[in-house]
Design a protein around this motif. Structure first.
Motif, PDB file in Angstrom:
ATOM      1  N   TYR A  50      31.846  44.721 -18.251  1.00  0.00           N
ATOM      2  CA  TYR A  50      33.156  44.798 -18.911  1.00  0.00           C
ATOM      3  C   TYR A  50      33.330  46.154 -19.603  1.00  0.00           C
ATOM      4  O   TYR A  50      34.390  46.786 -19.516  1.00  0.00           O
TER       5      TYR A  50
ATOM      6  N   LEU B 206      36.364  48.520 -18.510  1.00  0.00           N
ATOM      7  CA  LEU B 206      37.435  48.689 -19.493  1.00  0.00           C
ATOM      8  C   LEU B 206      37.333  50.006 -20.248  1.00  0.00           C
ATOM      9  O   LEU B 206      38.289  50.426 -20.912  1.00  0.00           O
TER      10      LEU B 206
ATOM     11  N   ASP C  84      41.817  40.847 -22.000  1.00  0.00           N
ATOM     12  CA  ASP C  84      40.764  41.708 -21.453  1.00  0.00           C
ATOM     13  C   ASP C  84      40.293  41.220 -20.087  1.00  0.00           C
ATOM     14  O   ASP C  84      39.941  42.026 -19.209  1.00  0.00           O
TER      15      ASP C  84
ATOM     16  N   PHE D 162      40.547  43.584 -16.832  1.00  0.00           N
ATOM     17  CA  PHE D 162      39.364  43.779 -15.984  1.00  0.00           C
ATOM     18  C   PHE D 162      39.699  43.466 -14.527  1.00  0.00           C
ATOM     19  O   PHE D 162      39.342  44.226 -13.614  1.00  0.00           O
TER      20      PHE D 162
END
Length: 723
Positions: A428, A432, A451, A455
Motif C-alpha cells: 500500500y 499510494l 485508500d 490503490f
C-alpha cells in the motif's frame, strides 16, 4: 493559524481521521494516531473546543413521528427504527401525529434540545418543511439545525435532508399491469390527497401501466382523498355510482383497501367475482385481508432500519455528509382478490422483517417520460432526485468484469483483475506513495475505503471487495446453552453497522472508475466452527438450530444491502469454507438436508437484482462444481492451483461458471521475476481461452509477499490485457 486540513496534509491522512484523533476515538491505528499527534504539535494546531463541546451535547434519544399507531405499516417502521437505534445505544421517543394539528407542531418543537435527531414520516414532514406550507414552526425547527430523516416522501431530497422511501411508482405500475394482464380495462384508483408525493407517485405508476397498454386514462377513475378507511369507503360508493363499468380497483394503501372492501361488502359486491381489488402495502399476518389481498408490499421494517442508519451516521460523522435518498424496492404478492391467486395460509411465525413476494423491477425514468404528455392532465409527474448520484463515473472496467462473470466475455477481451484481500502495508505504501489510513472496526485495523479504492485505481484492479466487519460471537459454552429450539447462540453485529460500513464504500466510489462488491459471510463454515466449539456433531439436535440462527441473520443482511445498493454493486461474493483439500467438507446427505435450500435462499436477493453471484471457498473445487451451479452461482473463487488441475477445471466449468483467481500465492512468495511473468501469462492464456476468467491471487496478499513481486504480477497482467 493552522487548520484541520493542514494537519491532515502533514500527517498524510484524511480530515476525518484527524477529527477522530482529536476527539479521542478508539478506532484509529496507533501509528496513525502518533502521526496525527505529531502533526498537531508541529503546527501548533488548536481545535475549537467550544464548538466541539456544543456538538457533543447528546441525549442519546431520537424522535420518531408517525401518522397512526394502528396501521401495520407504520408500526413496522417504528419497530425497525427502534431495533436499529437500541442496538446503537439510543432510545426512541415515539410521537403519534394523528394528522396535521397545532398540538403536533408544539410537540415537535418541545423535542428541540431533548433529542439528537428526528425521523419524520409521510404526512408529518409536510407540516414541518413542505415548501408549499410554510410555518413559523418550520422555521423554528429548521433554524436549530436538528438532523432530520424523512420516511415515505420521494421528493424530500429537494429539501436537503436524508430520505428513505419505497418505490411506489413501480409498485402501482406492477399492480395495474397485473390487472391488465387478467383482462381488466376499466381500472380505478383510490388514493391519498394530491398534495402528497406518495399519492402522486402511485397514480403515476397506475397511469403509465394504462398508457403502455394503450388503455385511455380516465380522470374520473382516479379518486383523490385521504389515506384512511372512511375516505376510501365514501369514494368507493361514489365511484361505483358514477362509473358502474369499473371492474377493478387499485387501493393506494392498506387502510384504503380496507375501506374499499367495506364498501363492496355493503353493496354486496363479490371480490374478485364482481370486482377485483389490489393494493399497496401488506397487512398484519392475522388480518382477514392478509390471506386474500394481492399487494405490492413495501418493506416498512427495512425503511425504519435504513432511516435510523442514515440519522445515526449523520450524528456520528466528523464531517459534512451530502444528504442521501434511498429508494427501496417493492414486491408483488399475488393472492385471490385479483382473481388469479390462492388464499394464503395464516403464518403465526411471520415477523416484521420477513420479506415475501416477487421483486418488482424499477420503472425506468425513460418509460415514465415517454408517457408524460398523456399522464400530465391527470397527475403531476414527479421526478425524484437522487442526491447521492449527482456525480457518476463511467466504469468500463466493471462492465468487462460483469461480462466475464456472466460468461459473456470472449478471449479477445482483456482479462479483468480483482483481489480478495490486500493487507500488505508495504505494498500500500509503495502504490499510494504514503502511509495508508487505518481505522479500527470491531477492534480490528481496517484500511479506509478511500485508500482501498485509490490503490485499486492505481493498480488497475477492476473492483474492491467490501468485507463486512464483525462476525457472529458465540454467547456461551455448550455447558451454558439452553437445550431449546428458542435458545440464542450468537451476538451479531448491528444491522445498522453493516449498512453504514457498505455505505462508506458507496460514498467513496461515487467519483471513482473502480467498482465495489459486497462480500457476505455464508453459513456452512460458521456452523461447523460453532458446532466444534460446542462439541456438537451434525446429528445433534442443536446443530440445525445453529444453522437457522446464522441463516436468519445473514439473509437479512444480504437482503438489506442488495435492496438498497444493487445499482452500486459490480457483483456479490458469498465467502464460506464449503470445501477442503478433499472436496465437500460435510456428508452430502447433511448438505442436502440442512444447507442446500438455505444457501439458495441466502443468495436469492442478489439474483433478484440480477447481480453476478460468486462463491468464495478454498479447497478442491472440481468435485463440488455441480453443487455450486445448482445453487445459482455465476462464478467460483479463488481456484487454488495447488489443489486443482486448472486445465481440467476450465474444461469442466466452461460455459457454466466463471473462474476467478488461479495465481498461487506461493509463486509471489518464492518465485523470481521471470517465473512470475511466465506463469501469469500461461494462466491467463489457459483460463481465459474461452472468456469467463478473472485473474487474481488465490489467497490474501499479506506481508509474506514482496511488494515488488506483486508489481511484477501487475506488469504481466497488463501485458496480457494489451496483447
Amino acid at each position: 493559524m493552522s487548520t484541520i486540513t493542514d494537519v491532515a496534509n502533514l500527517a498524510g491522512v484524511s480530515r476525518g481521521t484527524v477529527s477522530r484523533v482529536i476527539n479521542g476515538a478508539e478506532n484509529v491505528h496507533p501509528d496513525t494516531r502518533a502521526r496525527v499527534e505529531k502533526a498537531v504539535a508541529n503546527l501548533n494546531y488548536r481545535p475549537n473546543f467550544q464548538a466541539r463541546s456544543l456538538r457533543s451535547k447528546r441525549t442519546n434519544t431520537l424522535a420518531l413521528a408517525i401518522p397512526e399507531l394502528t396501521n401495520y405499516f407504520w408500526t413496522s417502521v417504528a419497530r425497525g427504527v427502534q431495533d436499529a437505534s437500541q442496538a446503537q445505544g439510543y432510545n426512541v421517543f415515539l410521537c403519534n401525529t394523528a394528522g396535521r394539528s397545532a398540538d403536533y407542531l408544539e410537540t415537535l418543537e418541545s423535542m428541540v434540545g431533548r433529542v439528537d435527531g428526528m425521523i419524520l414520516t409521510r404526512r408529518s414532514e409536510s407540516v414541518i418543511v413542505a415548501p408549499d406550507e410554510p410555518s413559523s414552526s418550520a422555521k423554528t425547527i429548521n433554524s436549530r439545525q436538528i438532523p432530520l430523516v424523512f420516511v415515505g416522501q420521494s421528493q424530500a431530497a429537494a429539501w436537503n435532508v436524508d430520505n428513505v422511501y419505497s418505490d411506489s411508482v413501480s409498485g402501482a405500475f406492477a399492480l395495474t399491469e397485473h390487472l391488465i394482464r387478467l383482462g381488466h380495462r376499466h381500472i380505478a384508483m383510490i388514493t391519498g390527497r394530491q398534495s402528497s408525493s406518495s399519492a402522486r407517485d402511485r397514480v403515476t405508476g397506475y397511469c403509465v401501466a394504462l398508457a403502455q397498454a394503450n388503455i385511455p386514462i380516465d380522470a374520473q377513475l382516479v379518486c383523490w382523498g385521504e389515506y384512511d378507511r372512511k375516505s376510501a369507503q365514501h369514494l368507493t360508493h361514489e365511484l361505483l355510482q358514477t362509473q358502474p363499468l369499473t371492474s377493478a380497483i387499485v387501493a393506494a394503501n392498506n387502510e384504503i383497501a380496507i375501506g374499499v372492501m367495506s364498501a363492496l361488502e355493503q353493496r354486496q359486491s363479490r371480490v374478485p367475482d364482481d370486482i377485483a381489488v389490489v393494493c399497496m402495502d401488506d397487512f398484519y399476518p392475522d388480518s382477514r385481508f392478509a390471506s386474500i389481498m394481492t399487494v405490492a408490499a413495501q418493506l416498512p421494517y427495512d425503511l425504519g432500519i435504513n432511516a435510523a442508519q442514515l440519522l445515526l451516521d449523520r450524528l456520528n460523522s466528523d464531517h459534512y455528509l451530502r444528504p442521501r435518498t434511498v429508494a427501496l424496492p417493492t414486491r408483488l404478492i399475488v393472492r385471490m382478490s385479483c382473481g388469479s391467486g390462492q388464499p394464503a395460509a395464516f403464518d403465526a411465525e411471520s415477523s416484521f422483517d420477513r420479506v415475501k413476494g416477487r421483486l418488482i423491477a424499477t420503472l425506468s425514468r425513460a418509460k415514465i417520460a415517454a408517457h408524460v404528455a398523456i399522464i400530465s392532465p391527470v397527475v403531476q409527474v414527479d421526478s425524484p432526485i437522487n442526491v447521492g448520484q449527482l456525480i457518476s463515473a463511467i466504469k468500463s472496467q466493471t462492465v468487462q468484469l460483469r461480462q466475464a462473470l456472466r460468461q459473456q466475455s470472449t478471449h479477445t477481451q482483456p482479462v479483468p483483475h480483482i483481489e480478495y484481500a490486500i493487507t500488505n502495508n508495504a505494498l500500500y505504501r509503495y502504490v499510494l506513495e504514503r502511509e495508508p489510513d487505518y481505522e479500527f472496526v470491531h477492534q480490528h485495523p481496517h484500511i479506509i475505503p478511500e485508500d482501498q479504492l485509490e490503490f485499486a485505481l492505481r493498480t488497475g484492479i477492476a473492483a474492491v471487495l467490501c468485507r463486512f466487519p464483525g462476525k457472529p460471537t458465540l454467547l456461551n459454552s455448550r455447558h451454558d446453552q439452553q437445550i431449546s429450539s428458542k435458545g440464542s447462540f450468537f451476538d451479531f453485529p448491528a444491522l445498522t453497522d453493516q449498512l453504514h460500513f457498505f455505505d462508506r464504500y458507496v460514498r467513496a466510489a461515487q467519483t471513482s472508475s473502480v467498482g465495489i462488491a459486497a462480500d457476505f459471510r455464508s453459513i456452512v463454515g460458521d456452523t461447523l466452527t460453532t458446532a466444534e466449539a460446542l462439541g456438537l456433531t451434525c446429528e445433534d439436535d442443536l446443530f440445525e438450530n445453529i444453522v437457522d440462527e446464522l441463516f436468519r441473520y445473514q439473509s437479512k443482511v444480504v437482503q438489506l444491502i442488495c435492496d438498497r445498493f444493487a445499482s452500486d454493486l459490480s457483483f456479490v461474493v458469498f465467502s464460506d469454507c464449503l470445501a477442503d483439500e478433499n472436496g465437500l467438507r460435510i456428508p452430502l446427505d447433511i448438505y442436502d438436508r440442512l444447507f442446500s435450500h438455505r444457501l439458495q435462499q441466502l443468495i436469492h436477493p442478489a439474483l433478484e437484482h440480477d447481480l453476478p453471484v460468486v462463491l468464495y471457498t478454498p479447497g478442491h473445487i472440481q468435485s463440488i462444481l455441480p453443487l455450486i451451479q445448482e445453487l445459482g452461482f455465476d462464478g467460483i473463487y479463488p481456484i487454488q492451483p495447488e489443489l486443482n488441475d486448472l486445465k481440467s477445471l476450465q474444461q469442466q466449468a466452461a460455459g457454466n461458471l466463471s473462474i476467478i483467481g488461479g495465481i498461487p500465492a506461493s509463486l509471489l512468495i518464492q518465485g523470481n521475476e521471470q517465473m512470475i511473468l511466465e506463469q501469469v501469462r500461461q494462466t491467463c492464456a489457459l483460463l481465459g481461452a474461452n472468456g469467463g476468467y478473472v485473474v487474481g491471487v488465490a489467497s490474501e496478499i499479506n506481508d509474506e509477499i514482496a511488494h515488488t513481486h506483486f508489481i511484477t504480477m501487475l506488469q504481466a497482467i497488463r501485458a496480457t490485457q494489451s496483447a
